[in-house]
Design a protein around this motif. Structure first.
Motif, mmCIF file in Angstrom:
data_model
loop_
_atom_site.group_PDB
_atom_site.id
_atom_site.type_symbol
_atom_site.label_atom_id
_atom_site.label_comp_id
_atom_site.label_asym_id
_atom_site.label_seq_id
_atom_site.Cartn_x
_atom_site.Cartn_y
_atom_site.Cartn_z
ATOM 1 N N ALA A 178 -6.778 0.797 -13.500
ATOM 2 C CA ALA A 178 -5.601 1.415 -13.243
ATOM 3 C C ALA A 178 -5.445 2.718 -14.115
ATOM 4 N N HIS A 179 -6.094 2.855 -15.327
ATOM 5 C CA HIS A 179 -6.093 3.991 -15.936
ATOM 6 C C HIS A 179 -6.399 5.429 -15.222
ATOM 7 N N ILE B 24 0.762 -0.817 -17.474
ATOM 8 C CA ILE B 24 0.875 0.545 -16.445
ATOM 9 C C ILE B 24 1.838 0.406 -15.436
ATOM 10 N N PHE B 25 2.908 1.089 -15.382
ATOM 11 C CA PHE B 25 3.698 1.012 -14.130
ATOM 12 C C PHE B 25 3.591 2.039 -13.277
ATOM 13 N N LEU B 26 3.318 1.597 -11.993
ATOM 14 C CA LEU B 26 3.563 2.781 -10.868
ATOM 15 C C LEU B 26 4.792 2.410 -9.988
ATOM 16 N N ASP B 27 5.144 3.782 -9.458
ATOM 17 C CA ASP B 27 6.143 3.617 -8.354
ATOM 18 C C ASP B 27 5.515 3.910 -7.096
ATOM 19 N N LEU B 28 5.313 2.898 -6.319
ATOM 20 C CA LEU B 28 4.451 2.953 -5.032
ATOM 21 C C LEU B 28 5.277 3.415 -3.805
ATOM 22 N N ARG B 29 5.167 4.643 -3.279
ATOM 23 C CA ARG B 29 5.838 5.127 -2.058
ATOM 24 C C ARG B 29 5.327 5.050 -0.908
ATOM 25 N N ASP B 30 6.371 4.729 0.302
ATOM 26 C CA ASP B 30 5.705 4.827 1.594
ATOM 27 C C ASP B 30 6.850 5.453 2.431
ATOM 28 N N ARG B 31 6.733 5.511 3.684
ATOM 29 C CA ARG B 31 7.549 6.087 4.595
ATOM 30 C C ARG B 31 9.139 5.570 4.054
ATOM 31 N N GLU B 32 9.074 4.124 4.082
ATOM 32 C CA GLU B 32 10.458 3.515 3.803
ATOM 33 C C GLU B 32 10.867 3.599 2.269
ATOM 34 N N VAL C 270 3.292 -3.273 -11.411
ATOM 35 C CA VAL C 270 2.888 -3.267 -12.890
ATOM 36 C C VAL C 270 1.467 -3.962 -13.210
ATOM 37 N N PHE C 271 0.647 -3.249 -13.879
ATOM 38 C CA PHE C 271 -0.750 -3.712 -14.245
ATOM 39 C C PHE C 271 -0.727 -4.188 -15.693
ATOM 40 N N ASN C 272 -0.910 -5.398 -15.812
ATOM 41 C CA ASN C 272 -0.752 -6.205 -17.328
ATOM 42 C C ASN C 272 -2.091 -6.359 -17.590
ATOM 43 N N PRO C 273 -2.481 -6.298 -18.846
ATOM 44 C CA PRO C 273 -3.860 -6.211 -19.271
ATOM 45 C C PRO C 273 -4.182 -7.730 -19.346
ATOM 46 N N GLU C 274 -3.148 -8.693 -19.773
ATOM 47 C CA GLU C 274 -2.962 -10.046 -19.922
ATOM 48 C C GLU C 274 -3.547 -10.693 -18.545
ATOM 49 N N MET D 141 0.864 -1.149 0.062
ATOM 50 C CA MET D 141 0.052 0.145 -0.079
ATOM 51 C C MET D 141 0.847 1.174 -0.017
ATOM 52 N N GLY D 142 0.492 2.190 -0.422
ATOM 53 C CA GLY D 142 1.341 3.651 -0.459
ATOM 54 C C GLY D 142 0.583 4.660 -1.370
ATOM 55 N N TRP D 143 1.558 5.569 -1.723
ATOM 56 C CA TRP D 143 1.215 6.464 -2.626
ATOM 57 C C TRP D 143 1.743 6.245 -4.054
ATOM 58 N N VAL D 144 0.992 6.888 -5.117
ATOM 59 C CA VAL D 144 1.695 6.774 -6.322
ATOM 60 C C VAL D 144 2.701 7.877 -6.676
ATOM 61 N N GLN D 145 4.034 7.456 -6.583
ATOM 62 C CA GLN D 145 5.024 8.446 -7.078
ATOM 63 C C GLN D 145 5.003 8.992 -8.274
ATOM 64 N N PHE D 146 4.817 8.184 -9.126
ATOM 65 C CA PHE D 146 4.753 8.056 -10.612
ATOM 66 C C PHE D 146 4.427 7.052 -11.325
ATOM 67 N N ARG D 147 3.608 7.510 -12.374
ATOM 68 C CA ARG D 147 2.802 6.443 -13.244
ATOM 69 C C ARG D 147 3.462 6.621 -14.776
ATOM 70 N N ARG D 148 3.562 5.271 -15.159
ATOM 71 C CA ARG D 148 4.293 5.231 -16.658
ATOM 72 C C ARG D 148 3.536 4.165 -17.333
ATOM 73 N N ASP D 149 3.088 4.588 -18.505
ATOM 74 C CA ASP D 149 2.186 3.516 -19.576
ATOM 75 C C ASP D 149 3.371 3.161 -20.664
ATOM 76 N N HIS D 150 3.735 2.078 -20.926
ATOM 77 C CA HIS D 150 4.497 1.582 -21.665
ATOM 78 C C HIS D 150 4.107 0.031 -22.242
#
Lengths: 607, 607
Positions: free
Chosen positions: A83-84, A56-64, A70-74, A43-52
């Motif tokens: 996730a869009h 769909i890639f997310l950098d998930l951030r927490d305190r640490e 990665v979200f894969n349509p397949e 769980m955490g905050w989305v630092q960055f989302r990138r579609d490629h």
């Protein structure tokens, strides 16, 4: 699907209200190649989302830290579809499997950089509007905006790290002192106003109208009472308050590590305090401080460094040359109480503009000018003043300072306090300029043998340099009676990197010695009774020998974390105008509240 | 002798100013037969001096205990001679050898009772006047005198023990939470006044004249901000302030263990909190609390115990009998919203005087009377009211209460809140009377499923029962909109022995749910923005699901130590008039200070 149904039920909130049994399995700095194939929940905050490439890639951030998901349509098309909607700073929960990132995609800068999580299930826990500034360590926005949105600024990893370190320090302090038999005992926040010292914050009493509590400037008298009570070893990490005009690294409320011991002398307290500080530095940032700390008398510190809190990360000692110029034709020096010189090796490279800037700098300390001599490579002395010196004076100066070609000599002449302060502080500026400071070095030193009193020219009387409960050295009792300004105190400061991080003393523990001290301060018996009645009482009923020390925790953490501002180590700091930009404190209050307290506002004067 | 010379040098102080290298080797609870022959150095207060057979015996006291020391004229005659001056509460240091007490002289009640120290060297560290009361656990003096001389009262072993236990508890809390990844983060003491809740203590601002800080009633909003900041797990042992009229166990400043977590639900917090409290009890007094704690809904607690903080150390449940009397000829019962009965086995022995006293007791809770029935040994019902009952009502009552000969039945009838409070509190009184309470038992219980709101008849609106940031249960959103008084909260209290020791909730974490809550409370958008602007902002920028709990540390320590008063677990408490008798706070302050703050006193009204 059940998941969708659930979201629809709470549709009015758009997001999941309830974790519904989801349990986070790891923080975002934990998963590595060792966890391959494991099913995890992050769980955490989305630092960055990138579609490629449809993913769909997310950098998930927490305190640490950060973990890539990665979200894969397949995989789960429904989850991928949803996730869009994800944007930066959305709060999400994912379940999925740890797998290696594809060849060449690893991020060596991240602990988790070799792996990613292929998402199987996903919950949107909250949305976010676009923040007023990006959540990144390099922020280019003004501090006031960051203070208004402090709850976002604290998400920045460099700031979050300060509080992780601060917590480690506080817990290390407690473990260390607990093991030595210290009791953490809480002292009151609603205390009595005492007119000595800095200005108190006052709290009007409703029950006792017309009377006021004061917030404590320190728990000094309470901790002494605890020693009289036989508590033996006391400590507290405690808020203290001073209603002073704020400087860059001052706050109206600040935190002290406050310590007091009975049946001890200076050596016991200093050993304990050194061990404490070594423990703090080693447990927070792994820094090894010397054992024991070096010791220096106040007189030596003033002589060699011009200040009572010398930065010993670099050398650059001051040299006194008053005697050389006693009969000089250069009247500015000859007439001075003190003439001191600071030799800066290699300082000959300073430009005229830089020297002018340093001249302005020393004016802060009351100096009226900054004389200098450059020793040129050919040995010639370049200087506006050297023409006034005799051959003998030049020879003596050369020998005393051991100056070499390429050096510069800076002079201060005049009243000792101004000359010392100016040159002592210039010394630190020059160390910065010449790169003499290794930011990884911590240089502690004990300063001892402080004067007990100092003369207050405004009040035309002596005041306590430390506080009026500080004991004189046993062999200084006659000096205290006959020549109070020269009596030495059983007081000690701990200095690190030029900051006073702690200070303390052995206290007066008998009523008679306290009376002598008050007499030296011009406080008569009636005044003593009125201001410190309970202390005078307590000393009559078997006060044990005792002493202590207090550390400024905020400043310690500032030094440990290398922070530029004390506001970076306080979760919700005040501005220099003593306001909180997030909560908008202080604020006006309804007049009903003031009536209940028996007070009213004074009319504001017209401009 | 050097020793004497040294004392003469400091003659003006009568006593040693400096320990001169003496180091205490043990506390006064340490030495036993295992240490025979060891040379030791002890320091402390003289509890008691006894001269016997030419020897002088002292009981030397410190925080930890007592050790007997003996001055023998055949050992060091000079030291023995000087020991004649020693009085109670003098502070002394002795060096000597551990030896067995003579045959038959051992004191089995002391850890050190088998041994004594034969003194070889002695220092007088301080004298004492005769204290205003003896330093003993059984004190017969009034509390006000003890509070004035708090520094002496705290020397009493039973009081000192409370602070040793309090310290143990605080350190246990920190170790436990630190191990779970909680960060202790300090929140401000100078905060913003919010008109919700209890009355604030105010602090006038000098820099921003006409404006005021408030001392925090709790760090509630700050800890929520820390969750929005991603700090994930926060705790703090922190002072909180309420300017309320003081009851017996209230203080204007009190201490909370304040905890908040992100990405969790009720179960996670309750597991954590239970573990914390089990740790505290086990590490302080070795008490084993159940694992897990029992759980009870608010509705069940009110039904069976009449209060939301039931004391489960004993049984004595209430029984509702409203339905039995709906059509009764006894109009007092028939007309009542609620009729409840408390059966006390063996209660038939209560005298008429005792019953009269209990009748006065329930009046505290607004009750207008206390009906009762004694079941005599012959089965006859003795009661002023039973003559109004029908046969059917008597039979139903007998069956519902399962009453037996020797019992008494107490009745409350009327408004539900009054009837419940009266009978619920009477229940505890009767448990004391009949010795049903084992003082060694600690009976914790979670109370859950609290109502979210309660109707405030004065303000003619709903107010938050816990606080306005408490989340409704997910399935209660419709109830909140249509029937707000019956909506249930995600709130929970921890109750031990009839005291609410902690309470918390899952918080609202979305702006929309917060708006719905404010709407239910009659707070419109403008008011919400004015009072809680930064909270409304914070909820917009990715607040995570979060919740927490806060424990009253003072009350917990009171329960653990079995103290009768909360003042016995606070080092420097205030009286019920909110004054400190030792320091004489609050006090008047010079008008100059008030001028600087831009305030003045209101004229006092004539009587």
């Amino acid at each position: 699907m059940a998941e969708q149904q659930e979201e629809r039920d709470y549709n009015e909130f758009r997001v999941i209200q309830d974790l519904a049994g989801w349990r986070r399995t790891h923080h975002n700095n934990e998963l590595t190649a060792a966890d391959l194939g494991e099913r995890v929940c992050l769980m955490g905050w989305v630092q960055f989302r990138r579609d490629h490439g449809g993913l769909i890639f997310l950098d998930l951030r927490d305190r640490e830290g950060l973990t890539q998901v990665v979200f894969n349509p397949e995989g789960n098309p429904d989850v991928h579809e949803r996730a869009h909607a994800i944007r930066a700073e959305y709060v999400v929960a994912v379940k999925g499997v740890v797998r290696m990132r594809p060849e060449g995609m690893a991020n060596r800068n991240l602990v988790t950089g070799e792996v990613e999580i292929e998402v199987e299930e996903y919950k949107l826990l909250n949305t976010s509007e676009t923040p007023p500034f990006p959540i990144e360590d390099r922020v280019e926005v003004g501090e006031n905006l960051r203070l208004k949105y402090r709850f976002l600024d604290l998400r920045r990893p460099s700031l979050a790290r300060n509080f992780i370190i601060r917590n480690k320090a506080a817990q290390a302090v407690r473990r260390y002192l607990d093991a030595l038999g210290f009791l953490e005992i809480e002292t009151p926040v609603l205390t009595k106003s005492t007119p000595e010292g800095a200005r108190d914050f006052l709290v009007p009493s409703r029950v006792n109208q017309g009377e006021f509590y004061a917030l404590p400037q320190s728990p000094q008298l309470f901790k002494q009472m605890l020693m009289v009570s036989g508590m033996d070893r006391y400590f507290q990490i405690v808020k203290c308050f001073r209603d002073e005009d704020l400087r860059a690294d001052r706050q109206p409320e600040f935190t002290q590590i406050d310590i007091e011991m009975s049946f001890i002398d200076e050596a016991v307290i200093q050993d304990m305090a050194e061990g404490l500080v070594r423990t703090i530095f080693s447990e927070t940032v792994g820094a090894a401080l010397p054992d024991p700390f070096p010791r220096m008398t106040y007189a030596d510190a003033m002589r060699d460094y011009g200040v009572d809190k010398p930065d010993l990360r670099f050398d650059l000692k001051l040299t006194e040359v008053t005697d050389i110029f006693t009969n000089s034709g250069f009247k500015v020096f000859a007439a001075s109480e003190l003439v001191k010189v600071l030799r800066v090796p290699g300082g000959g490279e300073l430009s005229r503009k830089e020297i002018d800037d340093y001249t302005k700098f020393v004016e802060i300390y009351g100096s009226k000018g900054l004389a200098w001599i450059k020793i040129k490579e050919d040995g010639e002395w370049q200087s506006p003043i050297v023409k006034f010196f005799s051959e003998d004076e030049i020879a003596a100066l050369r020998e005393r300072t051991a100056c070499q070609p390429g050096d510069i000599l800076f002079f201060q002449a005049g009243a000792a306090d101004i000359a010392n302060a100016a040159l002592g502080n210039l010394r630190c500026e020059l160390a910065e300029r010449f790169g003499l400071i290794d930011p990884k070095v911590f240089a502690p030193v004990w300063i001892t043998d402080f004067p007990l009193l100092e003369y207050d020219a405004d009040e035309k009387r002596y005041v306590a340099r430390h506080h009026p409960f500080t004991s004189a050295k046993p062999d200084q009792m006659e000096t205290l009676a006959t020549d109070p300004g020269n009596a030495l105190a059983r007081a000690y400061d701990m200095v690190i990197n030029g900051y006073e991080v702690g200070g303390g003393s052995i206290r007066i523990h008998t009523a008679e010695q306290q009376r002598i001290m008050f007499a030296a301060l011009g406080i008569d018996a009636d005044e003593a009774r009125e201001k410190f009645g309970f202390l005078m009482d307590a000393l009559k009923f078997g006060a044990p020998p005792h002493g202590g020390i207090a550390f400024g925790l905020d400043r310690l953490i500032m030094i440990i974390t290398g922070s530029k501002s004390i506001r970076d180590v306080i979760a919700f700091p005040k501005t220099q105008k003593a306001t909180c930009l997030m909560t908008e404190a202080p604020s006006e209050v309804p007049s009903k509240q003031l009536r209940e307290l028996g007070i009213r506002l004074r009319e504001k004067k017209e401009n």
